[in-house]
Design a protein around this motif. Structure first.
Motif, short mmCIF file in Angstrom:
data_model
loop_
_atom_site.label_atom_id
_atom_site.label_comp_id
_atom_site.label_asym_id
_atom_site.label_seq_id
_atom_site.Cartn_x
_atom_site.Cartn_y
_atom_site.Cartn_z
N ALA A 1 4.28 -8.15 13.58
CA ALA A 1 3.50 -7.73 12.42
C ALA A 1 3.21 -8.92 11.52
CB ALA A 1 4.25 -6.64 11.64
N ILE A 2 4.20 -9.78 11.32
CA ILE A 2 4.00 -10.98 10.51
C ILE A 2 2.96 -11.88 11.16
CG2 ILE A 2 5.10 -13.13 9.75
CD1 ILE A 2 7.73 -11.51 9.47
N GLY A 3 3.05 -12.00 12.50
CA GLY A 3 2.17 -12.90 13.24
C GLY A 3 0.70 -12.58 13.11
N GLU A 4 0.38 -11.35 12.76
CA GLU A 4 -1.02 -10.95 12.57
C GLU A 4 -1.70 -11.77 11.47
OE1 GLU A 4 -0.05 -6.24 13.51
OE2 GLU A 4 -0.57 -6.87 11.48
N ASN A 5 -0.89 -12.38 10.64
CA ASN A 5 -1.45 -13.11 9.49
C ASN A 5 -1.72 -14.59 9.78
OD1 ASN A 5 -1.28 -10.96 7.42
ND2 ASN A 5 0.88 -11.05 7.91
N SER B 1 0.82 -1.21 0.00
CA SER B 1 0.00 0.00 0.00
C SER B 1 0.86 1.26 0.00
CB SER B 1 -0.95 0.01 1.19
OG SER B 1 -0.22 -0.10 2.39
N SER B 2 2.17 1.08 0.37
CA SER B 2 3.07 2.24 0.34
C SER B 2 3.79 2.36 -0.99
CB SER B 2 4.08 2.16 1.49
OG SER B 2 4.84 0.97 1.38
N GLY B 3 3.42 1.49 -1.95
CA GLY B 3 3.94 1.61 -3.32
C GLY B 3 5.26 0.92 -3.59
N ILE B 4 5.69 0.05 -2.68
CA ILE B 4 6.96 -0.65 -2.89
C ILE B 4 6.68 -2.03 -3.48
CG2 ILE B 4 9.06 -1.53 -1.77
CD1 ILE B 4 8.57 0.48 0.46
N PRO B 5 7.42 -2.43 -4.51
CA PRO B 5 7.23 -3.80 -5.04
C PRO B 5 7.41 -4.82 -3.93
CG PRO B 5 8.71 -2.56 -6.46
CD PRO B 5 8.48 -1.71 -5.25
N MET B 6 6.48 -5.74 -3.83
CA MET B 6 6.55 -6.72 -2.74
C MET B 6 7.81 -7.58 -2.84
SD MET B 6 2.64 -7.87 -2.00
CE MET B 6 1.53 -6.74 -1.15
N SER B 7 8.30 -7.76 -4.07
CA SER B 7 9.53 -8.55 -4.23
C SER B 7 10.73 -7.86 -3.61
CB SER B 7 9.80 -8.81 -5.72
OG SER B 7 9.96 -7.58 -6.40
N HIS B 8 10.62 -6.56 -3.36
CA HIS B 8 11.69 -5.83 -2.69
C HIS B 8 11.56 -5.92 -1.17
CE1 HIS B 8 12.83 -2.94 -6.23
NE2 HIS B 8 12.90 -4.21 -6.55
N ILE B 9 10.43 -6.36 -0.71
CA ILE B 9 10.21 -6.47 0.74
C ILE B 9 10.53 -7.90 1.19
CG2 ILE B 9 8.49 -6.27 2.57
CD1 ILE B 9 9.16 -3.59 1.26
N VAL B 10 9.98 -8.86 0.49
CA VAL B 10 10.18 -10.27 0.83
C VAL B 10 10.54 -11.00 -0.45
CG1 VAL B 10 9.09 -12.37 1.71
CG2 VAL B 10 8.45 -10.15 2.69
N SER B 11 11.70 -11.64 -0.46
CA SER B 11 12.07 -12.41 -1.65
C SER B 11 11.75 -13.88 -1.39
CB SER B 11 13.55 -12.22 -1.99
OG SER B 11 14.37 -12.65 -0.93
N ALA B 12 11.72 -14.66 -2.46
CA ALA B 12 11.23 -16.04 -2.35
C ALA B 12 12.24 -17.06 -2.81
CB ALA B 12 9.94 -16.20 -3.16
N ARG B 13 12.16 -18.20 -2.18
CA ARG B 13 12.82 -19.40 -2.69
C ARG B 13 11.69 -20.37 -3.03
NH1 ARG B 13 18.11 -19.96 1.32
NH2 ARG B 13 18.91 -17.89 0.77
N PRO B 14 11.99 -21.54 -3.59
CA PRO B 14 10.87 -22.42 -3.96
C PRO B 14 9.87 -22.65 -2.84
CG PRO B 14 12.86 -23.25 -4.94
CD PRO B 14 13.27 -22.06 -4.10
N GLN B 15 10.32 -22.71 -1.57
CA GLN B 15 9.36 -22.91 -0.49
C GLN B 15 9.59 -21.99 0.71
OE1 GLN B 15 7.60 -26.49 0.52
NE2 GLN B 15 6.85 -26.48 -1.57
N THR C 1 2.98 -7.99 2.71
CA THR C 1 3.57 -8.89 1.72
C THR C 1 3.38 -10.35 2.13
OG1 THR C 1 5.22 -7.19 1.23
CG2 THR C 1 5.67 -9.41 0.42
N ILE C 2 3.58 -10.62 3.40
CA ILE C 2 3.37 -12.00 3.87
C ILE C 2 1.92 -12.41 3.66
CG2 ILE C 2 3.36 -13.49 5.91
CD1 ILE C 2 6.17 -12.89 4.92
N ARG C 3 1.01 -11.49 3.96
CA ARG C 3 -0.43 -11.78 3.79
C ARG C 3 -0.71 -12.16 2.33
NH1 ARG C 3 -3.02 -6.92 5.09
NH2 ARG C 3 -1.94 -7.27 7.03
N GLU C 4 -0.12 -11.45 1.42
CA GLU C 4 -0.31 -11.72 0.00
C GLU C 4 0.33 -13.05 -0.38
OE1 GLU C 4 -2.29 -9.53 -1.55
OE2 GLU C 4 -2.30 -10.88 -3.27
N ALA C 5 1.50 -13.31 0.14
CA ALA C 5 2.21 -14.56 -0.18
C ALA C 5 1.42 -15.79 0.28
CB ALA C 5 3.60 -14.56 0.47
N LEU C 6 0.76 -15.66 1.42
CA LEU C 6 0.02 -16.80 1.97
C LEU C 6 -1.22 -17.14 1.15
CD1 LEU C 6 0.24 -16.00 5.80
CD2 LEU C 6 1.57 -17.66 4.50
N LYS C 7 -1.60 -16.25 0.26
CA LYS C 7 -2.79 -16.54 -0.57
C LYS C 7 -2.50 -17.60 -1.62
CE LYS C 7 -4.80 -11.92 -0.09
NZ LYS C 7 -5.01 -10.62 -0.75
#
Lengths: 155, 417
Positions: free
Chosen positions: B235-239, B131-145, B194-200
């Motif tokens: 903050a992560i735990g809220e999800n 919502s602050s306009g930052i690409p989520m990939s810049h906040i949390v990066s991913a590995r296969p799992q 970002t975590i909330r979105e990733a969990l979807k």
């Protein structure tokens, strides 16, 4: 070389009334055998197995098999007594990607709150017809000594 | 490749020779180690097959072998589900090629097609912004799992020029900020979104890892670092519906009070604090900031005390495997280095602390940029040695295994335990 799974075997694998058994071996060569109805034929003609538990002995044995080219065995028995054994080798493990996610969604739809550890792809190498009638006819033709004499006696 | 490196590599066992000599280490894991050790170079025809379902290189703590930030695939997957995190590498350093062979991507070495591979799929949240306009990939990066949360990419040991000698984190931070606009410090709200979105995305992730550079400030050393992690983890735990969730923190060596706060006030389930190299003399040389602020023996003791809080099988220490052979003060003989490292690792295992390693790659932005990493044989022996210690002491390593990390050849072997 891969063995082709014919229509009869494909149908048996798809039949919910068939019983399907997966046999793997551990590092000591000890067999581990489980009934697994999730065994199916994949779109590429290979066998596909959905493993729900990362910590299962089957899963560990499959990892060992793919690492060291060890074979596994699948037995199928159909509702009319049809019986086949398929020997194969695990060739791929999906832990991510579209195929994995498709099966993850499907197992959870069918079974509720379960997990999916991996989707294993098993390449069939040999199909053995274990139907009793077929095996009996083979033995009588190829091994005429292997019978009890009273079966041949005049009464 | 320098003449010295060519001559060194010529005396080392090849991949097939190592596989034959150590049959208890599977070929695919030995290949992973070698690809990490040597790096990869993507050919043009391989890159032409890359589409937008592939995960491209994300912001990371450390820089690449060629010192550049380029839009290339993040990394590769082997057919057994093993991840290979490895860097694009200049051709003169003799990397493996990722090339197109019979219509499929493969690792190629000279004339030999070594193994067919796949590229990591991109998670769905990568195409979104917070919502602050930052690409989520810049906040949390991913590995296969796994989800990576690198919440701050500055390390305060660098301020006094006491950074770990193999590390390039601060130089790379500046480069990422300048070239990609990656924030150097994350806001907990952005992380939570970002975590909330990733969990979807069903079935995509099994764990997350938080790490950052050391923050020395606070009433007790590292207090501010702990505060920041607690804020982010809450903050992560809220999800999540549960208090605890599969998670790993790789941080400075916290004291018992700090560890207790982390455990009680957040959903964190495991704790890692990297010693980087085992052996006090080498630690003092290679990690001068860590040595001065806490010291080797106390760092070890803090790890051991963490087992009482997080539980056996949930505490680890990471090594930059091979750095013990850095010159001029490191071991000059691989067998001596291995024996010493495993002896120390065993002393930790006996107290419930597991040791894992990553393959050391000398990076251009680090003090050790002109060093050479050891042989494939060394790394294979190190992997089996650390794995065998876990077997001997009954130490699980679920929190840092092939799914929850994917960057430790030794924990890849734990799939068999």
């Amino acid at each position: 070389m891969a063995a082709l799974l014919n229509k009869e075997i494909r149908d048996l694998l798809a039949d919910p009334a068939s019983v399907k058994v997966l046999a793997t071996v551990d590092e000591a060569g000890l067999p581990h055998v489980v009934v697994r109805q999730s065994l199916q034929v994949g779109d590429d003609g290979n066998l596909l197995y959905t493993e729900l538990l990362e910590s299962s002995r089957t899963n560990k044995n499959l990892v060992r098999s793919i690492w060291y080219d060890k074979q596994v065995s699948i037995a199928i028995q159909g509702p009319q007594g049809q019986s086949y054994q398929i020997r194969g080798v695990p060739v791929k493990t999906h832990i991510t990607g579209p195929l994995f996610q498709k099966h993850y969604t499907e197992v959870r739809r069918k079974l509720g709150d379960v997990d999916l550890a991996a989707v294993w792809i098993i390449e069939p190498l040999e199909v053995i017809n274990e139907n009793f009638a077929v095996r009996k006819a083979e033995e009588e033709k190829n091994h005429p000594f292997l019978k009890h004499l009273d079966r041949l006696a005049q009464h | 490749m320098s003449l010295a490196l060519v001559k060194k590599r010529e005396t080392e066992l090849s991949l097939s020779e190592v596989v034959e000599k150590y049959p208890d280490v599977p070929r695919l894991i030995a290949l992973k180690i070698d690809a990490q050790r040597r790096g990869v170079h993507y050919t043009e025809r391989a890159l032409k097959t890359v589409d937008d379902t592939v995960q491209m290189r994300s912001p990371y703590l450390f820089g690449s072998r060629d010192g550049e930030i380029k839009p290339l695939p993040e990394s590769i997957l082997l057919r057994d589900g093993t991840s290979i995190l490895t860097d694009p590498t200049p051709l003169e350093q003799n990397p493996y090629l990722v090339d197109l062979v019979d219509g499929r991507l493969a690792l190629v070495d000279g004339d030999e097609t070594v193994e067919f591979i796949e590229l990591w799929p991109k998670p769905l949240y990568y195409d979104k912004q917070t919502s602050s306009g930052i690409p989520m990939s810049h906040i949390v990066s991913a590995r296969p799992q796994r989800l990576n949360i690198f919440q701050s990419s500055y390390c305060h040991f660098w301020a006094d020029k006491k950074e770990c000698r193999f590390c390039d984190i601060v130089n790379h931070t500046k480069q990422q900020k300048n070239e990609l606009g990656v924030p150097s410090r994350l806001k907990p709200q952005d992380v939570s979104e970002t975590i909330r979105e990733a969990l979807k995305e069903p079935g995509r992730f099994t764990g997350m890892c938080l790490t950052a550079g050391s923050v020395l400030k606070g009433e007790q050393i590292f207090d501010h670092e702990v505060d920041f992690y607690i804020e982010t983890l809450q903050a992560i735990g809220e999800n999540f519906t549960t208090k605890k969730f599969p998670s790993q923190l790789i941080s400075s060596a916290f004291n018992e009070k700090q560890l207790a706060r982390l455990y009680e006030q957040t959903g964190l389930m495991s704790y890692t604090s990297d010693l980087e190299v085992l052996g006090e003399k080498l630690f003092n040389w290679i990690c001068p900031g860590k040595a001065e602020s806490v010291g080797y023996q106390e760092w070890k003791q803090r790890l051991i005390r963490a087992v009482d809080i997080f539980g056996r099988g949930n505490v680890g220490t990471g090594l930059v495997g091979g750095v013990e052979l850095a010159q001029p003060s490191g071991f000059t003989n691989e067998q001596d280095a291995l024996a010493s490292t495993l002896e120390e690792a065993e002393s930790l295992a006996a107290h419930g602390v597991t040791t894992v390693y990553i393959v050391w790659v000398p990076r251009p932005g680090s003090y050790f940029r002109d060093q050479q990493n050891p042989s494939l044989e060394y790394f294979v022996q190190l992997a089996r040695g650390l794995h065998n210690l876990r077997v001997k002491y009954g130490l699980g390593v679920d929190f840092d295994d092939y799914r929850h990390c994917g960057n430790h050849p030794d924990t890849d072997l734990s799939r068999l335990i």
